[in-house]
Design a protein around this motif. Sequence first.
Motif, mmCIF file in Angstrom:
data_model
loop_
_atom_site.group_PDB
_atom_site.id
_atom_site.type_symbol
_atom_site.label_atom_id
_atom_site.label_comp_id
_atom_site.label_asym_id
_atom_site.label_seq_id
_atom_site.Cartn_x
_atom_site.Cartn_y
_atom_site.Cartn_z
ATOM 1 N N LEU A 36 2.017 15.184 2.272
ATOM 2 C CA LEU A 36 2.504 13.953 2.904
ATOM 3 C C LEU A 36 1.392 12.917 2.887
ATOM 4 C CD1 LEU A 36 4.765 12.498 4.457
ATOM 5 C CD2 LEU A 36 3.827 13.489 6.568
ATOM 6 N N GLY A 37 1.573 11.867 2.079
ATOM 7 C CA GLY A 37 0.539 10.841 1.937
ATOM 8 C C GLY A 37 0.936 9.533 2.586
ATOM 9 N N THR A 38 -0.022 8.894 3.241
ATOM 10 C CA THR A 38 0.249 7.635 3.922
ATOM 11 C C THR A 38 0.319 6.459 2.962
ATOM 12 O OG1 THR A 38 -2.130 7.401 4.295
ATOM 13 C CG2 THR A 38 -0.821 8.370 6.076
ATOM 14 N N SER A 39 -0.346 6.578 1.826
ATOM 15 C CA SER A 39 -0.463 5.455 0.916
ATOM 16 C C SER A 39 0.218 5.772 -0.413
ATOM 17 C CB SER A 39 -1.946 5.112 0.715
ATOM 18 O OG SER A 39 -2.104 3.955 -0.076
ATOM 19 N N THR A 40 -0.515 5.645 -1.512
ATOM 20 C CA THR A 40 0.028 5.913 -2.845
ATOM 21 C C THR A 40 -0.861 6.929 -3.560
ATOM 22 O OG1 THR A 40 -1.259 4.136 -3.889
ATOM 23 C CG2 THR A 40 0.921 3.560 -3.005
ATOM 24 N N ALA A 41 -0.315 7.522 -4.605
ATOM 25 C CA ALA A 41 -1.083 8.496 -5.378
ATOM 26 C C ALA A 41 -2.310 7.845 -5.998
ATOM 27 C CB ALA A 41 -0.191 9.110 -6.457
ATOM 28 N N ALA A 42 -2.180 6.599 -6.434
ATOM 29 C CA ALA A 42 -3.307 5.906 -7.066
ATOM 30 C C ALA A 42 -4.424 5.649 -6.057
ATOM 31 C CB ALA A 42 -2.837 4.589 -7.677
ATOM 32 N N ALA A 43 -4.051 5.281 -4.830
ATOM 33 C CA ALA A 43 -5.060 4.964 -3.817
ATOM 34 C C ALA A 43 -5.880 6.181 -3.422
ATOM 35 C CB ALA A 43 -4.384 4.360 -2.587
ATOM 36 N N TRP A 44 -5.273 7.363 -3.460
ATOM 37 C CA TRP A 44 -5.957 8.583 -3.039
ATOM 38 C C TRP A 44 -6.111 9.561 -4.188
ATOM 39 C CZ3 TRP A 44 -8.551 8.066 1.142
ATOM 40 C CH2 TRP A 44 -8.102 7.176 2.126
ATOM 41 N N ALA A 45 -6.342 9.023 -5.382
ATOM 42 C CA ALA A 45 -6.492 9.869 -6.567
ATOM 43 C C ALA A 45 -7.670 10.823 -6.422
ATOM 44 C CB ALA A 45 -6.658 8.997 -7.809
ATOM 45 N N GLY A 46 -8.781 10.345 -5.852
ATOM 46 C CA GLY A 46 -9.950 11.196 -5.676
ATOM 47 C C GLY A 46 -9.695 12.346 -4.727
ATOM 48 N N TYR A 47 -9.008 12.050 -3.642
ATOM 49 C CA TYR A 47 -8.668 13.074 -2.655
ATOM 50 C C TYR A 47 -7.756 14.136 -3.279
ATOM 51 C CZ TYR A 47 -6.486 15.091 1.538
ATOM 52 O OH TYR A 47 -5.996 15.950 2.495
ATOM 53 N N VAL A 48 -6.745 13.685 -4.019
ATOM 54 C CA VAL A 48 -5.799 14.614 -4.651
ATOM 55 C C VAL A 48 -6.511 15.448 -5.718
ATOM 56 C CG1 VAL A 48 -3.710 14.800 -6.061
ATOM 57 C CG2 VAL A 48 -3.789 13.180 -4.158
ATOM 58 N N ALA A 49 -7.404 14.809 -6.477
ATOM 59 C CA ALA A 49 -8.148 15.550 -7.496
ATOM 60 C C ALA A 49 -9.000 16.641 -6.854
ATOM 61 C CB ALA A 49 -9.033 14.592 -8.299
ATOM 62 N N VAL A 215 -13.537 -4.453 9.179
ATOM 63 C CA VAL A 215 -12.158 -4.003 9.017
ATOM 64 C C VAL A 215 -12.014 -2.576 9.514
ATOM 65 C CG1 VAL A 215 -10.260 -3.747 7.401
ATOM 66 C CG2 VAL A 215 -12.023 -5.451 6.982
ATOM 67 N N ILE A 216 -11.115 -2.381 10.466
ATOM 68 C CA ILE A 216 -10.868 -1.025 10.961
ATOM 69 C C ILE A 216 -10.070 -0.266 9.903
ATOM 70 C CG2 ILE A 216 -9.675 0.334 12.713
ATOM 71 C CD1 ILE A 216 -12.202 -1.018 13.678
ATOM 72 N N ALA A 217 -10.513 0.950 9.615
ATOM 73 C CA ALA A 217 -9.881 1.756 8.570
ATOM 74 C C ALA A 217 -8.402 1.923 8.818
ATOM 75 C CB ALA A 217 -10.530 3.115 8.521
ATOM 76 N N ASP A 218 -7.616 1.688 7.799
ATOM 77 C CA ASP A 218 -6.169 1.764 7.945
ATOM 78 C C ASP A 218 -5.561 1.787 6.566
ATOM 79 O OD1 ASP A 218 -3.519 -0.169 8.166
ATOM 80 O OD2 ASP A 218 -3.690 1.226 9.829
ATOM 81 N N VAL A 219 -4.329 2.267 6.472
ATOM 82 C CA VAL A 219 -3.639 2.293 5.186
ATOM 83 C C VAL A 219 -3.586 0.896 4.583
ATOM 84 C CG1 VAL A 219 -1.435 2.706 4.057
ATOM 85 C CG2 VAL A 219 -2.267 4.305 5.781
ATOM 86 N N LEU A 220 -3.317 -0.115 5.410
ATOM 87 C CA LEU A 220 -3.187 -1.484 4.919
ATOM 88 C C LEU A 220 -4.488 -1.961 4.282
ATOM 89 C CD1 LEU A 220 -1.526 -4.149 4.788
ATOM 90 C CD2 LEU A 220 -2.562 -4.743 6.999
ATOM 91 N N THR A 221 -5.613 -1.792 4.982
ATOM 92 C CA THR A 221 -6.877 -2.285 4.461
ATOM 93 C C THR A 221 -7.366 -1.444 3.287
ATOM 94 O OG1 THR A 221 -8.008 -0.992 6.175
ATOM 95 C CG2 THR A 221 -7.581 -3.308 6.643
ATOM 96 N N ALA A 222 -7.154 -0.142 3.334
ATOM 97 C CA ALA A 222 -7.581 0.707 2.227
ATOM 98 C C ALA A 222 -6.783 0.409 0.963
ATOM 99 C CB ALA A 222 -7.428 2.179 2.609
ATOM 100 N N GLU A 223 -5.505 0.159 1.141
ATOM 101 C CA GLU A 223 -4.629 -0.111 0.000
ATOM 102 C C GLU A 223 -5.007 -1.427 -0.673
ATOM 103 O OE1 GLU A 223 -1.347 0.812 -2.518
ATOM 104 O OE2 GLU A 223 -2.417 1.969 -1.010
ATOM 105 N N HIS A 224 -5.510 -2.394 0.098
ATOM 106 C CA HIS A 224 -5.805 -3.723 -0.437
ATOM 107 C C HIS A 224 -7.305 -4.007 -0.421
ATOM 108 C CE1 HIS A 224 -1.528 -4.668 -0.513
ATOM 109 N NE2 HIS A 224 -1.428 -4.234 0.720
ATOM 110 N N ARG A 225 -8.105 -2.971 -0.701
ATOM 111 C CA ARG A 225 -9.556 -3.133 -0.647
ATOM 112 C C ARG A 225 -10.057 -4.191 -1.638
ATOM 113 N NH1 ARG A 225 -8.218 1.483 -3.127
ATOM 114 N NH2 ARG A 225 -8.994 1.856 -5.245
ATOM 115 N N GLU A 226 -9.453 -4.251 -2.842
ATOM 116 C CA GLU A 226 -9.909 -5.222 -3.828
ATOM 117 C C GLU A 226 -9.668 -6.641 -3.347
ATOM 118 O OE1 GLU A 226 -8.244 -4.344 -7.622
ATOM 119 O OE2 GLU A 226 -9.348 -2.455 -7.849
ATOM 120 N N ARG A 227 -8.559 -6.834 -2.670
ATOM 121 C CA ARG A 227 -8.260 -8.163 -2.108
ATOM 122 C C ARG A 227 -9.264 -8.513 -1.020
ATOM 123 N NH1 ARG A 227 -6.105 -13.020 -2.129
ATOM 124 N NH2 ARG A 227 -4.902 -13.662 -0.328
#
Length: 354
Positions: A36-49, A215-227
């Motif tokens: 069960l992932g909060t974000s996307t597979a791409a965002a947590w590719a390292g964790y999944v690997a 920035v407090i860690a959150d799915v929103l901020t982690a997902e849009h880190r490049e922005r």
Amino acid sequence: MRLPIRGLPVVAAVFLLVAPGAAHAQQPVMPVIGFLGTSTAAAWAGYVAGFRQGLSEAGYVDGRNVTIEFRWAEGRSDRLSALAADLVGRRVTVVVTSTGVAAALAAKAATPTIPVVFVMGADPVEFGLVASFNRPGGNLTGVSFLLNVLVPKRLQVLHQLVPTTRAIGVLVHPNNPNAVSDTKNVEAAARALRLRTHVVTARTERDFDAAFAIVIADVLTAEHRERIVALATRNRLPVISEFRNFADSGALLTYGSSGPDAGRRAAYFVDKILKGANPAHLPVEQPTKFELVINLRAAKALGLAIPPSLRLRANHVIESVHAAQHHAAADWPLALLAPRALSGTFDARRTNRR
């Protein structure tokens, strides 16, 4: 003399009816791991690997002797409950949640019996996920980074690099379960360094332009880190985070523990559970080693000189590929400490907390 003869077909018929079922019952059932992932597979590719690697090291290969069912909320926390219920309906053997309290809470609400392995930055005791670190006492266990304890250290490093900084902004996603406690930790750490804090909220990516800094860690901020990094760069704000991928995206530096290693530790718990261990008796782990990553390209763009002592302490240094424009480092009224995250070297030793 005829009775035994008449009885033979009956016995044979019964045998033929029972034997196939018995043979089928003896066949091993392939375990199913619900992810069960909060974000996307791409965002947590390292964790999944890291998770897949940990499973492989324990002898599990997806599709061969185990099945992994992935469910991604794609940054929408309101989808977690339905996704968790879907995994429970699939009758998975164990549920693994990616970093975040919300996913673990959704899994806990969905099932009181299926084992759940979480990886999060918050205190699982505080959120009622486990009774204690050493004795979880229910169907949940896993890894807790207690990332709020790293806030003072990250602020110290940032202040060492940018001593003229006078204020730290706190960008908070109000739906984040950690928002209140984490904001208080940032404020306390800032006061110790005689820094002011500015707290603003951002519910969507559209709010980033109007609200900036720590920035407090959150799915929103982690997902849009490049922005976030792009906005910080445009406003010439130094950025420090816990996520290694923030440094890869252009942040000044990151300090935290490792996402891939967290995935491997999650696999360790899954292996124990698949072999019959009770999660109630598997102590929650905490990391004891952390990694410092410095982005020299970002430092040059900001006109910051990295002290030799700090550079020697860095585990990784990201060199500039192209010459960055150099700005004179004069006065920095505001600095940005970005989302708490997962990047570094993980120590699997168990905690003594109760």
